[in-house]
Motif scaffolding. Structure first.
Motif, short mmCIF file in Angstrom:
data_model
loop_
_atom_site.label_atom_id
_atom_site.label_comp_id
_atom_site.label_asym_id
_atom_site.label_seq_id
_atom_site.Cartn_x
_atom_site.Cartn_y
_atom_site.Cartn_z
N GLY A 150 19.23 -61.42 -43.80
CA GLY A 150 20.21 -62.33 -43.20
C GLY A 150 19.59 -63.69 -43.03
N PRO A 151 20.38 -64.64 -42.49
CA PRO A 151 19.88 -66.02 -42.41
C PRO A 151 18.88 -66.25 -41.29
CG PRO A 151 22.09 -65.84 -41.49
CD PRO A 151 21.76 -64.50 -42.07
N ASP A 152 18.87 -65.39 -40.25
CA ASP A 152 17.96 -65.62 -39.14
C ASP A 152 16.71 -64.77 -39.30
OD1 ASP A 152 19.55 -63.43 -38.93
OD2 ASP A 152 19.59 -63.40 -36.74
N LEU A 153 15.68 -65.10 -38.52
CA LEU A 153 14.43 -64.34 -38.58
C LEU A 153 14.70 -62.90 -38.18
CD1 LEU A 153 11.81 -66.80 -37.04
CD2 LEU A 153 11.90 -65.96 -39.39
N PRO A 154 14.22 -61.93 -38.96
CA PRO A 154 14.56 -60.53 -38.70
C PRO A 154 13.86 -59.92 -37.49
CG PRO A 154 13.12 -60.70 -40.61
CD PRO A 154 13.44 -62.10 -40.21
N TRP A 155 12.78 -60.55 -37.01
CA TRP A 155 11.98 -59.92 -35.98
C TRP A 155 11.68 -60.85 -34.82
CZ3 TRP A 155 11.97 -55.06 -36.53
CH2 TRP A 155 12.05 -54.52 -37.80
N GLY A 156 11.44 -60.25 -33.67
CA GLY A 156 10.90 -60.99 -32.54
C GLY A 156 9.40 -61.21 -32.73
N PRO A 157 8.77 -61.84 -31.75
CA PRO A 157 7.34 -62.15 -31.87
C PRO A 157 6.48 -60.89 -31.94
CG PRO A 157 8.36 -63.35 -30.03
CD PRO A 157 9.37 -62.36 -30.52
N MET A 158 5.36 -61.00 -32.61
CA MET A 158 4.41 -59.90 -32.74
C MET A 158 3.76 -59.63 -31.39
SD MET A 158 3.38 -58.07 -35.46
CE MET A 158 3.21 -59.01 -36.97
N ALA A 159 3.61 -58.35 -31.05
CA ALA A 159 2.85 -57.97 -29.85
C ALA A 159 1.53 -57.31 -30.24
CB ALA A 159 3.67 -57.03 -28.98
N ALA A 160 1.54 -56.62 -31.39
CA ALA A 160 0.32 -55.97 -31.89
C ALA A 160 0.47 -55.72 -33.38
CB ALA A 160 0.05 -54.65 -31.16
N LEU A 161 -0.65 -55.75 -34.08
CA LEU A 161 -0.64 -55.53 -35.53
C LEU A 161 -1.95 -54.82 -35.88
CD1 LEU A 161 0.25 -58.05 -38.31
CD2 LEU A 161 -1.97 -56.96 -38.35
N THR A 162 -1.85 -53.75 -36.67
CA THR A 162 -3.07 -53.03 -37.04
C THR A 162 -3.50 -53.34 -38.46
OG1 THR A 162 -2.09 -51.07 -38.07
CG2 THR A 162 -2.25 -51.07 -35.65
N ASN A 163 -4.78 -53.17 -38.71
CA ASN A 163 -5.22 -53.07 -40.10
C ASN A 163 -4.76 -51.71 -40.63
OD1 ASN A 163 -6.70 -55.38 -41.21
ND2 ASN A 163 -7.89 -55.19 -39.31
N PRO A 164 -4.75 -51.54 -41.95
CA PRO A 164 -4.19 -50.31 -42.51
C PRO A 164 -5.15 -49.12 -42.41
CG PRO A 164 -5.02 -51.70 -44.28
CD PRO A 164 -5.16 -52.50 -43.00
N ILE A 165 -4.55 -47.94 -42.46
CA ILE A 165 -5.28 -46.72 -42.81
C ILE A 165 -4.94 -46.49 -44.28
CG2 ILE A 165 -5.54 -44.26 -42.40
CD1 ILE A 165 -4.33 -44.78 -39.57
N THR A 166 -5.95 -46.38 -45.13
CA THR A 166 -5.65 -46.20 -46.56
C THR A 166 -5.62 -44.71 -46.89
OG1 THR A 166 -7.97 -46.43 -47.20
CG2 THR A 166 -6.64 -48.43 -47.15
N LEU A 167 -4.67 -44.35 -47.76
CA LEU A 167 -4.49 -42.95 -48.16
C LEU A 167 -4.90 -42.81 -49.62
CD1 LEU A 167 -1.01 -42.20 -46.53
CD2 LEU A 167 -3.29 -42.08 -45.51
N HIS A 168 -5.76 -41.86 -49.88
CA HIS A 168 -6.28 -41.68 -51.24
C HIS A 168 -6.01 -40.25 -51.69
CE1 HIS A 168 -8.59 -45.52 -51.10
NE2 HIS A 168 -8.45 -45.29 -49.82
#
Ligand SMILES: [Zn+2]
Ligand SMILES: [Zn+2]
Length: 517
Positions: free
Chosen positions: A496-514
């Motif tokens: 849509g035309p507006d930002l889809p999300w509110g502000p970030m509160a936390a963000l992780t680095n990934p866990i990689t799956l092999h």
């Protein structure tokens, strides 16, 4: 967040041209002796003037002959600010100084830089204006260096006054570098802000105020990253402590973007006078790695002049995807970072960990908002850097936010930044527990994008569980968002035309799956 562009310290490829020094004229004048120098020859002031046109080199070298017997050099400068039409840059000009050892890129002559933040500075054996390095004032050819980073169509007319104060040098300045280790809790999660400014560049906080802010924010460590100088390194010793590790660094502020040199040897300086096209960045990235440090492009989409990252990510050890209060340029940084994860995994390269830092300069910018929470073997410079380098970290908007994130399958378990190797179709159970974000939205993302969204409870912690397989997901990572301004949780996979999300509160680095072969 990055400072106001009008106060940004300068940065530019070192270009010697006849225009640069040829435009300068030197005249000598006499000033009244200061009482302290009563038994010495009178102070002497040299005035340098010139006009820099648009298209002036990134750095303009003004040679200054320093006579024998100088106790202190004091420099002041100014330039005109002619009116310009709206949308046209007006004049702004940075300044610094190199001593008789020369101005060679990466050389030993660097004696300080104040960008556009100060209009005067002084240095001697015993003391220096913050941003400048105390030390011997030896006779020879020094250079005042101007960094005209915006020049009005009318040109930039400058006046630089260099005053020599004569007399015997005072006692040598003794740096007090911070300890490499704080008390710590063994292998544990430690909170730290890796991007902070003080009066040693364009911040208004004293180092002691930054240290107090870090303690108040519940941090275990900070990295000192003033722009284009190492002058703060020598003051952190008594401000660190068993409860607060201070790591020395620099924000290397070029004309083509800023990068954090995290974990320099105390007193080490990293040159910034190059653009992407000059091909010098890899050399300085190597310098930082040789010292055990990390190379981290900062706020890569900041819109201020000369702040956008143009050196690529090949020589980076991590990237700062979240800088200060959450803004749209952070969304761009996260998207670019996320896009690189799958490519790195496909090519069996190390993926680039994400960092988040406050970049706090002055009140009301808050130290520690956001910061990194890193799993380290100890609260020490090498252990913290190892954890960040490996991506064993997540980003929190404040110490009020708690988070645990794991993936379990085939009897194995992996955490943030780790890899889980399982048969292709074995169920992998992903579990995210969050506290401190009431009514927040938990998002789980893989190389396919968002595959799960769930609203967290209005009170207390919440746990989100989701199942996948290594055949379906190359990695899984988590974001926690605040509700949007209208109170809605966000739009999932809608557009849509507006930002889809509110502000970030936390963000992780990934866990990689092999996939287990
Ligand atoms: Zn910056
Ligand atoms: Zn900064």
């Amino acid at each position: 967040m990055p400072t106001d562009p009008s106060a940004l310290p300068g940065r530019r490829a070192l270009l010697r041209t006849g225009l640069a020094t040829g435009a300068a004229t030197a005249t000598a004048g006499l000033a009244a002796p200061t009482p302290a120098a009563a038994a010495s020859p009178a102070d002497r002031t040299v005035t340098l003037t010139g006009l820099l046109p648009t298209g002036a080199p990134d750095f303009v070298l003004l040679p200054v002959e320093v006579p024998p017997g100088v106790r202190e050099i004091a420099v002041s400068y100014g330039y005109d600010r002619p009116a310009v039409p709206a949308g046209t840059p007006g004049n702004s000009c940075d300044i610094g100084i190199f001593d008789e050892r020369g101005t060679e890129l990466g050389g030993r002559g660097f004696r300080g830089w104040s960008g556009g933040f100060r209009d005067s500075f002084a240095l001697s054996a015993s003391a220096a204006t913050p941003g400048y390095l105390p030390g011997p004032v030896n006779p020879g050819t020094w250079h005042v260096v101007l960094g005209p980073y915006q020049v009005a169509p009318q040109g930039l007319a400058y006046t630089v006054q260099v005053t020599f104060r004569f007399g015997r040098p005072g006692p040598a300045f003794v740096p007090h570098y911070p300890a490499e280790r704080a008390r710590g809790r063994g292998r544990a999660w430690y909170r730290g802000d890796c991007h902070l400014h003080t009066v040693h560049s364009d911040g208004r906080r004293l180092p002691e105020e930054v240290a107090a802010g870090a303690r108040a924010a519940g941090l275990d460590f900070i990295v000192s990253t003033d722009h284009n100088t190492s002058s703060a390194h020598g003051v952190w010793g008594p401000l660190a402590g068993d409860d607060l590790l201070v790591i020395t660094g620099e924000e290397v502020t070029t004309r083509n973007g800023h990068w954090l040199a995290l974990g320099l040897d105390p007193g080490e300086f990293v040159d910034w006078r190059y653009r992407s096209r000059d091909g010098q960045f890899p050399r300085f990235a190597r310098q930082v790695r040789r010292s055990g440090g990390l190379v981290v492009p900062a706020h890569p989409y900041c819109p201020y002049v000369a702040c956008q990252w143009k050196f690529g990510y090949r020589d980076a050890d991590a990237v700062e995807v979240w800088n200060g209060p959450w803004t749209y340029d952070d969304e761009s940084a996260v998207d670019t970072w996320d896009a690189g994860l799958a490519a790195a995994l496909r090519e069996s390269r190390d993926w680039l960990p994400a960092l988040g830092n406050s970049d706090a300069h002055s009140a009301p910018q808050a130290v520690g908002s956001p910061h990194n929470v890193v799993l380290a073997d100890d609260l020490s410079r090498p252990a913290v850097l190892d954890g960040l380098r490996a991506g064993r970290s997540w980003i929190a908007e404040s110490a009020a936010v708690g988070l645990e994130f794991t993936a379990t399958g085939h009897g194995r378990r992996a955490g943030i930044g780790e890899r889980l190797t399982v048969p292709a179709d074995a169920p992998v159970d992903v579990e995210l527990t969050v506290s401190g974000v009431p009514g927040g939205t938990a998002r789980l993302l893989t190389d396919e994008g968002q595959l799960h969204q769930e609203t967290l409870p209005a009170t207390g912690p919440g746990t989100v569980r989701w199942r996948t397989t290594a055949s379906l997901a190359a990695y899984v990572r988590a974001e926690v968002r605040h509700p949007r301004a209208d109170g809605t949780p966000g739009k999932g996979n809608a557009m849509g035309p507006d930002l889809p999300w509110g502000p970030m509160a936390a963000l992780t680095n990934p866990i990689t799956l092999h996939v287990q072969q």
